[in-house]
Write a protein that holds these residues in place. Structure first.
Motif, PDB file in Angstrom:
ATOM      1  N   THR A  15       0.857  -1.190   0.000  1.00  0.00           N
ATOM      2  CA  THR A  15       0.000   0.000   0.000  1.00  0.00           C
ATOM      3  C   THR A  15       0.890   1.236   0.000  1.00  0.00           C
ATOM      4  O   THR A  15       1.995   1.218   0.570  1.00  0.00           O
ATOM      5  CB  THR A  15      -0.926   0.041   1.234  1.00  0.00           C
ATOM      6  N   PRO A  16       0.433   2.339  -0.606  1.00  0.00           N
ATOM      7  CA  PRO A  16       1.257   3.553  -0.678  1.00  0.00           C
ATOM      8  C   PRO A  16       1.602   4.129   0.692  1.00  0.00           C
ATOM      9  O   PRO A  16       2.617   4.797   0.851  1.00  0.00           O
ATOM     10  CB  PRO A  16       0.374   4.527  -1.477  1.00  0.00           C
ATOM     11  N   ARG A  17       0.756   3.888   1.687  1.00  0.00           N
ATOM     12  CA  ARG A  17       0.963   4.505   2.996  1.00  0.00           C
ATOM     13  C   ARG A  17       1.960   3.739   3.870  1.00  0.00           C
ATOM     14  O   ARG A  17       2.455   4.280   4.850  1.00  0.00           O
ATOM     15  CB  ARG A  17      -0.374   4.610   3.739  1.00  0.00           C
ATOM     16  N   ARG A  18       2.187   2.482   3.514  1.00  0.00           N
ATOM     17  CA  ARG A  18       3.049   1.670   4.389  1.00  0.00           C
ATOM     18  C   ARG A  18       4.091   0.931   3.558  1.00  0.00           C
ATOM     19  O   ARG A  18       3.754   0.052   2.771  1.00  0.00           O
ATOM     20  CB  ARG A  18       2.217   0.676   5.192  1.00  0.00           C
ATOM     21  N   SER A  19       5.342   1.291   3.728  1.00  0.00           N
ATOM     22  CA  SER A  19       6.418   0.638   3.008  1.00  0.00           C
ATOM     23  C   SER A  19       6.898  -0.588   3.776  1.00  0.00           C
ATOM     24  O   SER A  19       7.059  -0.547   4.995  1.00  0.00           O
ATOM     25  CB  SER A  19       7.594   1.597   2.793  1.00  0.00           C
ATOM     26  N   HIS A  56       5.222  -1.989  -7.952  1.00  0.00           N
ATOM     27  CA  HIS A  56       5.913  -0.780  -8.395  1.00  0.00           C
ATOM     28  C   HIS A  56       6.516  -0.059  -7.185  1.00  0.00           C
ATOM     29  O   HIS A  56       5.844   0.118  -6.164  1.00  0.00           O
ATOM     30  CB  HIS A  56       4.952   0.152  -9.133  1.00  0.00           C
ATOM     31  N   PRO A  57       7.776   0.352  -7.282  1.00  0.00           N
ATOM     32  CA  PRO A  57       8.427   1.007  -6.143  1.00  0.00           C
ATOM     33  C   PRO A  57       7.743   2.311  -5.753  1.00  0.00           C
ATOM     34  O   PRO A  57       7.229   3.037  -6.607  1.00  0.00           O
ATOM     35  CB  PRO A  57       9.846   1.281  -6.665  1.00  0.00           C
ATOM     36  N   HIS A  58       7.744   2.576  -4.455  1.00  0.00           N
ATOM     37  CA  HIS A  58       7.342   3.901  -3.991  1.00  0.00           C
ATOM     38  C   HIS A  58       8.462   4.896  -4.319  1.00  0.00           C
ATOM     39  O   HIS A  58       8.214   6.043  -4.674  1.00  0.00           O
ATOM     40  CB  HIS A  58       7.095   3.885  -2.480  1.00  0.00           C
ATOM     41  N   GLN A  59       9.693   4.422  -4.157  1.00  0.00           N
ATOM     42  CA  GLN A  59      10.876   5.199  -4.522  1.00  0.00           C
ATOM     43  C   GLN A  59      11.931   4.236  -5.043  1.00  0.00           C
ATOM     44  O   GLN A  59      11.895   3.051  -4.790  1.00  0.00           O
ATOM     45  CB  GLN A  59      11.432   5.958  -3.302  1.00  0.00           C
ATOM     46  N   GLY A  60      12.903   4.792  -5.766  1.00  0.00           N
ATOM     47  CA  GLY A  60      13.988   3.978  -6.285  1.00  0.00           C
ATOM     48  C   GLY A  60      13.629   3.300  -7.597  1.00  0.00           C
ATOM     49  O   GLY A  60      12.565   3.542  -8.171  1.00  0.00           O
TER      50      GLY A  60
END
Length: 249
Positions: A15-19, A56-60
């Motif tokens: 989920t976008p809110r929790r990495s 899909h990565p949130h970052q990187g």
């Protein structure tokens, strides 16, 4: 050596809110086997799913053979083969048809397909089952079909998740021998397994992932050093235990 897999600053999750993963950095080079190890829930499967393009990565970013999935989807996907922990086959296809499907997907020439399929079926003691439907196979036999399909593809990168589950001793030996052979041929292999003694014996480097972060990576001496052990002072399992549990042997 060529870099086959490059994972840079990977942060991601379901989920976008929790990495689940936090700033994961590592690479695999041609001609090496790297062990990805960690406790259940540490982030190994999530890391693999990002490499496969299922998340899909949130970052990187993740690059395979120099490109990201977004830059060149076909090149990216054709550069690796994946053997999952739980075999996934089509019930109404035979063993031989699964191999042919893999050959078609990776554009393996017919002559090479015939030679390699026959060799792999013999190597994995599956020749008598070549016409059997997947629904009639044991879990171990299904795993052999997944492994044979990956090896038939001859990609630059192999991603193998707990490959020994369900395999008989001959199947395990055949797989390890084949992985050594494809590594010598220039492929890169990322192998996730809980059998640390086998990982220690066959892998060139190790990535220890814990609570979504890389706790240590490098050769055995580097892992020992990160765990506070002296050079030559303990097995991979000893170092792993210290890194993830703070234990003392």
């Amino acid at each position: 050596m060529d870099t086959i897999l490059n994972v840079t600053g990977l942060t991601g999750g379901y989920t976008p809110r929790r990495s689940v993963l936090h700033d994961i950095d590592f690479e695999l080079r041609a001609g090496e086997m790297v062990g990805l190890i960690g406790l259940n829930g540490a982030g190994k499967s999530t890391t693999i799913k990002h490499i496969l393009g299922l998340m899909h990565p949130h970052q990187g970013e993740v690059k395979v053979a120099g490109v990201t999935l977004e830059e060149a989807p076909q090149q990216y996907r054709s550069s690796f083969a994946y053997v999952p922990e739980t075999p996934l086959l089509f019930d109404e296809l035979t063993v031989e048809e699964h191999l042919r499907l893999s050959a078609m997907a990776y554009q393996v020439p017919e002559e090479r397909f015939q030679l390699e399929a026959a060799r792999l079926l013999e190597q994995y003691q599956m020749t008598p089952k070549r016409k059997a439907f997947a629904s009639h196979l044991s879990k171990g036999m299904k795993q052999k079909v997944m492994i044979m399909s990956a090896l038939l593809a001859s990609p630059r990168l192999y991603i193998i998740d707990e490959p020994f589950l369900g395999l008989d001793p001959l199947g395990i030996r055949s797989l390890l021998e084949q992985l050594v052979a494809v590594k010598k041929g220039g492929a890169a292999i990322l192998m996730s397994s809980h059998i640390l003694s086998t990982v220690e014996t066959y892998c060139d480097r190790f990535i220890v992932i814990h609570q979504g972060r890389i706790a240590a990576q490098g050769d055995l001496d580097a892992i020992r050093k990160a765990a506070g052990l002296s050079q030559g002072g303990g097995t991979l399992e000893d170092a792993f235990y210290r890194l993830v549990a703070g234990g003392e042997q």
